[in-house]
Design a protein around this motif. Structure first.
Motif, PDB file in Angstrom:
ATOM      1  N   VAL A 121       0.813  -1.223   0.000  1.00 14.10           N
ATOM      2  CA  VAL A 121       0.000   0.000   0.000  1.00 14.10           C
ATOM      3  C   VAL A 121       0.845   1.272   0.000  1.00 14.10           C
ATOM      4  CG1 VAL A 121      -1.689   1.337   1.345  1.00 14.10           C
ATOM      5  CG2 VAL A 121      -1.974  -1.146   1.088  1.00 14.10           C
ATOM      6  N   LEU A 122       1.805   1.349   0.890  1.00 16.20           N
ATOM      7  CA  LEU A 122       2.517   2.622   1.076  1.00 16.20           C
ATOM      8  C   LEU A 122       3.199   3.130  -0.204  1.00 16.20           C
ATOM      9  CD1 LEU A 122       3.874   2.270   4.751  1.00 16.20           C
ATOM     10  CD2 LEU A 122       1.624   2.972   3.896  1.00 16.20           C
ATOM     11  N   PRO A 123       3.813   2.226  -1.026  1.00 12.58           N
ATOM     12  CA  PRO A 123       4.440   2.757  -2.249  1.00 12.58           C
ATOM     13  C   PRO A 123       3.436   3.459  -3.166  1.00 12.58           C
ATOM     14  CG  PRO A 123       5.136   0.488  -1.834  1.00 12.58           C
ATOM     15  CD  PRO A 123       4.049   0.777  -0.861  1.00 12.58           C
ATOM     16  N   CYS A 124       2.159   3.061  -3.106  1.00 14.02           N
ATOM     17  CA  CYS A 124       1.142   3.655  -4.001  1.00 14.02           C
ATOM     18  C   CYS A 124       0.658   5.015  -3.507  1.00 14.02           C
ATOM     19  CB  CYS A 124      -0.082   2.745  -4.114  1.00 14.02           C
ATOM     20  SG  CYS A 124       0.285   1.075  -4.587  1.00 14.02           S
ATOM     21  N   LEU A 125       1.039   5.408  -2.305  1.00 13.33           N
ATOM     22  CA  LEU A 125       0.497   6.651  -1.748  1.00 13.33           C
ATOM     23  C   LEU A 125       1.314   7.878  -2.121  1.00 13.33           C
ATOM     24  CD1 LEU A 125      -0.412   5.554   1.918  1.00 13.33           C
ATOM     25  CD2 LEU A 125      -1.927   5.695  -0.070  1.00 13.33           C
ATOM     26  N   ILE A 126       2.593   7.653  -2.407  1.00 11.90           N
ATOM     27  CA  ILE A 126       3.497   8.792  -2.627  1.00 11.90           C
ATOM     28  C   ILE A 126       3.018   9.622  -3.824  1.00 11.90           C
ATOM     29  CG2 ILE A 126       5.936   9.490  -2.945  1.00 11.90           C
ATOM     30  CD1 ILE A 126       5.271   7.819  -0.330  1.00 11.90           C
ATOM     31  N   GLY A 127       2.937  10.939  -3.609  1.00 13.94           N
ATOM     32  CA  GLY A 127       2.526  11.841  -4.686  1.00 13.94           C
ATOM     33  C   GLY A 127       1.036  12.137  -4.701  1.00 13.94           C
ATOM     34  N   ARG A 128       0.234  11.360  -3.945  1.00 11.23           N
ATOM     35  CA  ARG A 128      -1.227  11.605  -3.938  1.00 11.23           C
ATOM     36  C   ARG A 128      -1.578  12.797  -3.057  1.00 11.23           C
ATOM     37  NH1 ARG A 128      -3.849   7.770  -6.507  1.00 11.23           N
ATOM     38  NH2 ARG A 128      -2.470   6.043  -6.997  1.00 11.23           N
ATOM     39  N   ASP A 129      -2.743  13.383  -3.336  1.00 12.42           N
ATOM     40  CA  ASP A 129      -3.235  14.514  -2.554  1.00 12.42           C
ATOM     41  C   ASP A 129      -3.968  13.965  -1.317  1.00 12.42           C
ATOM     42  OD1 ASP A 129      -4.613  16.638  -1.469  1.00 12.42           O
ATOM     43  OD2 ASP A 129      -5.146  17.513  -3.415  1.00 12.42           O
ATOM     44  N   PRO A 130      -3.527  14.299  -0.097  1.00 15.96           N
ATOM     45  CA  PRO A 130      -4.154  13.729   1.103  1.00 15.96           C
ATOM     46  C   PRO A 130      -5.606  14.178   1.300  1.00 15.96           C
ATOM     47  CG  PRO A 130      -2.503  15.377   1.701  1.00 15.96           C
ATOM     48  CD  PRO A 130      -2.380  15.157   0.228  1.00 15.96           C
ATOM     49  N   PHE A 131      -6.046  15.196   0.572  1.00 13.67           N
ATOM     50  CA  PHE A 131      -7.454  15.613   0.673  1.00 13.67           C
ATOM     51  C   PHE A 131      -8.404  14.634  -0.019  1.00 13.67           C
ATOM     52  CE2 PHE A 131      -6.035  19.545   2.390  1.00 13.67           C
ATOM     53  CZ  PHE A 131      -7.142  20.041   3.080  1.00 13.67           C
ATOM     54  N   ASP A 132      -7.865  13.806  -0.927  1.00 13.96           N
ATOM     55  CA  ASP A 132      -8.738  12.929  -1.725  1.00 13.96           C
ATOM     56  C   ASP A 132      -9.076  11.638  -0.979  1.00 13.96           C
ATOM     57  OD1 ASP A 132      -8.555  14.858  -3.657  1.00 13.96           O
ATOM     58  OD2 ASP A 132      -7.036  13.795  -4.850  1.00 13.96           O
ATOM     59  N   THR A 133      -9.688  11.749   0.198  1.00 12.54           N
ATOM     60  CA  THR A 133      -9.941  10.551   1.012  1.00 12.54           C
ATOM     61  C   THR A 133     -10.859   9.546   0.300  1.00 12.54           C
ATOM     62  OG1 THR A 133     -11.551  11.925   2.170  1.00 12.54           O
ATOM     63  CG2 THR A 133      -9.509  11.436   3.341  1.00 12.54           C
ATOM     64  N   GLU A 134     -11.851  10.033  -0.419  1.00 16.87           N
ATOM     65  CA  GLU A 134     -12.775   9.101  -1.072  1.00 16.87           C
ATOM     66  C   GLU A 134     -12.049   8.339  -2.201  1.00 16.87           C
ATOM     67  OE1 GLU A 134     -15.885   8.340  -0.124  1.00 16.87           O
ATOM     68  OE2 GLU A 134     -16.118   6.925  -1.777  1.00 16.87           O
ATOM     69  N   ASP A 135     -11.315   9.064  -3.009  1.00 17.45           N
ATOM     70  CA  ASP A 135     -10.627   8.416  -4.135  1.00 17.45           C
ATOM     71  C   ASP A 135      -9.546   7.448  -3.644  1.00 17.45           C
ATOM     72  OD1 ASP A 135     -10.185   8.227  -7.094  1.00 17.45           O
ATOM     73  OD2 ASP A 135      -8.184   8.864  -6.468  1.00 17.45           O
ATOM     74  N   VAL A 136      -8.808   7.855  -2.614  1.00  9.82           N
ATOM     75  CA  VAL A 136      -7.761   6.954  -2.089  1.00  9.82           C
ATOM     76  C   VAL A 136      -8.421   5.691  -1.521  1.00  9.82           C
ATOM     77  CG1 VAL A 136      -5.967   6.680  -0.319  1.00  9.82           C
ATOM     78  CG2 VAL A 136      -6.082   8.793  -1.660  1.00  9.82           C
ATOM     79  N   TRP A 137      -9.554   5.868  -0.835  1.00  6.12           N
ATOM     80  CA  TRP A 137     -10.267   4.704  -0.270  1.00  6.12           C
ATOM     81  C   TRP A 137     -10.669   3.736  -1.378  1.00  6.12           C
ATOM     82  CZ3 TRP A 137     -14.372   1.483  -0.087  1.00  6.12           C
ATOM     83  CH2 TRP A 137     -14.576   0.769   1.092  1.00  6.12           C
ATOM     84  N   GLN A 138     -11.272   4.271  -2.443  1.00  3.89           N
ATOM     85  CA  GLN A 138     -11.724   3.413  -3.557  1.00  3.89           C
ATOM     86  C   GLN A 138     -10.523   2.763  -4.261  1.00  3.89           C
ATOM     87  OE1 GLN A 138     -14.815   2.700  -3.836  1.00  3.89           O
ATOM     88  NE2 GLN A 138     -15.812   4.336  -2.698  1.00  3.89           N
TER      89      GLN A 138
END
Ligand code: GCO
Ligand code: MG
Length: 402
Positions: A51-68
């Protein structure tokens, strides 16, 4: 804002905790709890490796999109390991959002629906006299709601009753211990426990009881019926809940309210229980049920059917989950009650927090984000130690639900 780093802190200040720390280019960071009692390193590995490698660079405000992305994107869905990992990420992102907007997370979930979150705590005793003392002790501390558990005569070790005068803690270091269980002795005993506790404390105190998944539906129906005169706030986990329609049978026979779901990890585990109004309180917790994003959706679905929340809050859920539960609990309309099993002083020191208890209610505090931190230097002094929940067997040796 972008996520720049994400790492795990695994520690054992009196018990094991897995904590996710997500850092951003703004300098703000967020914390998420990833603790799955007795299976901690499975979640740690799931996060670190996948999971963690896929998070780098994402916007932390996008909770719904990251969840999906983490739920649908994995193809493999649900299960406690996956949903705990998703929860850790989700909660850490809500923490960052609150900090970035300089507001407590509850303001992002609907604001305050109440002044505080009513909590219940645990009382226990080796016999009825000790259990009554323990309930009264918690009432004198200000609790308005108390769960009572008691040793059962003729049963060597009962759920919820500590050994050797220590505070009750479900996990034990080393390999799993085994204990013997008798449903017959339990069912014959519990009504007399609540008859005497109710007589001792009067009508106003909310009394709760955890059956811990040990009965069949018809046995649970008998227990619920026999406890009706003592008007319990709830009878918890009367039987294992994989078979959701089993609860219809309990419901047909008793008006004792029913709470279940501390082992659930998605709304689909409780879909029929809620839709058919077979339960009164849903206990699926934020840490094992996909985080604030999924717990809020589950609570909103439950609200349609007059089912309230009663989130799990044992010591195996870290102060990060406690804070998250209080932010959600103060915000949603169909909040019912929150479990509060106090952490040890050492755990509290490792996780400094803003939430506080006052007169039977807890408040998440008004700090931006979740209002909970981790002292990493202190945490490092208490490395992970393998620990398990106990195993239960019937008197003839058959393995049963603990
Ligand atoms: C409760 C629970 C706990 C669980 C524990 C398992 O109602 O608080 O039943 O005591 O047994 O959280 O990890
Ligand atoms: Mg329970």
């Amino acid at each position: 804002m972008k996520i720049t780093a994400a790492r795990l802190i695994v520690c054992s200040p009196d018990r094991n905790f897995v904590t996710l720390k997500i850092e951003t280019d703004s300098g703000l960071y967020g914390l998420g709890d990833a603790t799955l009692n007795g299976r901690e390193l499975a979640v740690a590995s799931y996060l670190t490796e996948h999971v963690l490698p896929c998070l780098i660079g994402r916007d932390p405000f996008d909770t719904e999109d990251v969840w999906q992305y983490l739920y649908r994107g994995a193809y493999w869905r649900r299960g406690p390991v996956t949903m705990t990992a998703i929860a850790a990420v989700d909660v850490a992102l809500w923490d960052i959002k609150g900090k970035a907007l300089n507001t407590p997370v509850y303001n992002l979930l609907g604001g305050k629906s109440r002044g505080g979150v009513m909590v219940y705590t645990h009382a226990n005793g080796r016999d009825i006299a000790e259990a009554i003392d323990s309930v009264q002790q918690h009432i004198s501390e200000g609790y308005l709601a108390v769960r009572a558990q008691c040793g059962v005569p003729g049963v060597e070790s009962s759920y919820g009753v500590p050994k050797g005068g220590k505070p009750y803690e479900p996990a034990e270091r080393g390999l799993p211990s085994e204990s013997l269980w008798s449903t017959e002795k339990y069912l014959n005993f519990v009504p007399s426990l609540f008859e005497q506790v109710r007589m001792a404390v009067g009508k106003d105190v909310h009394l709760l009881h955890d059956v811990h998944h040990r009965l069949t539906p018809i046995e649970a129906a008998r227990l619920g019926k026999s406890l009706e005169p003592y008007h319990l706030f709830w009878m918890e986990d009367p039987c294992p809940a994989e078979l959701q329609e089993g609860f219809e049978l309990i419901r047909r026979h008793t008006t004792t309210p029913i709470a279940t779901g501390e082992v659930f990890n998605s709304v689909w585990d409780a879909h029929d229980l809620i839709r058919r109004q077979w339960i009164d309180y849903i206990r699926m917790t934020i840490v094992h049920g996909g985080g604030i994003t999924h717990a809020k959706k589950t609570a909103d679905f439950a609200a349609l059917y007059q089912v309230k929340t009663g989130f799990h809050g044992a010591t195996d859920l870290s102060p990060v989950t406690m804070a998250a539960a209080l932010h959600l609990g103060i915000a949603i309309h169909n909040f019912g009650i929150q479990e509060h099993m106090a952490h040890s002083a050492l755990t509290d020191e490792v996780f400094p927090h803003q939430y506080r208890f006052d007169g039977g209610y807890m408040h998440p505090g008004d700090a931006p984000g979740l209002g909970v931190d981790i002292d990493e230097a202190l945490a490092a002094k208490f490395p992970y130690q393998r620990a398990y929940l106990p195993i239960a067997r019937k008197l003839d040796g058959t393995l049963t639900d603990w």
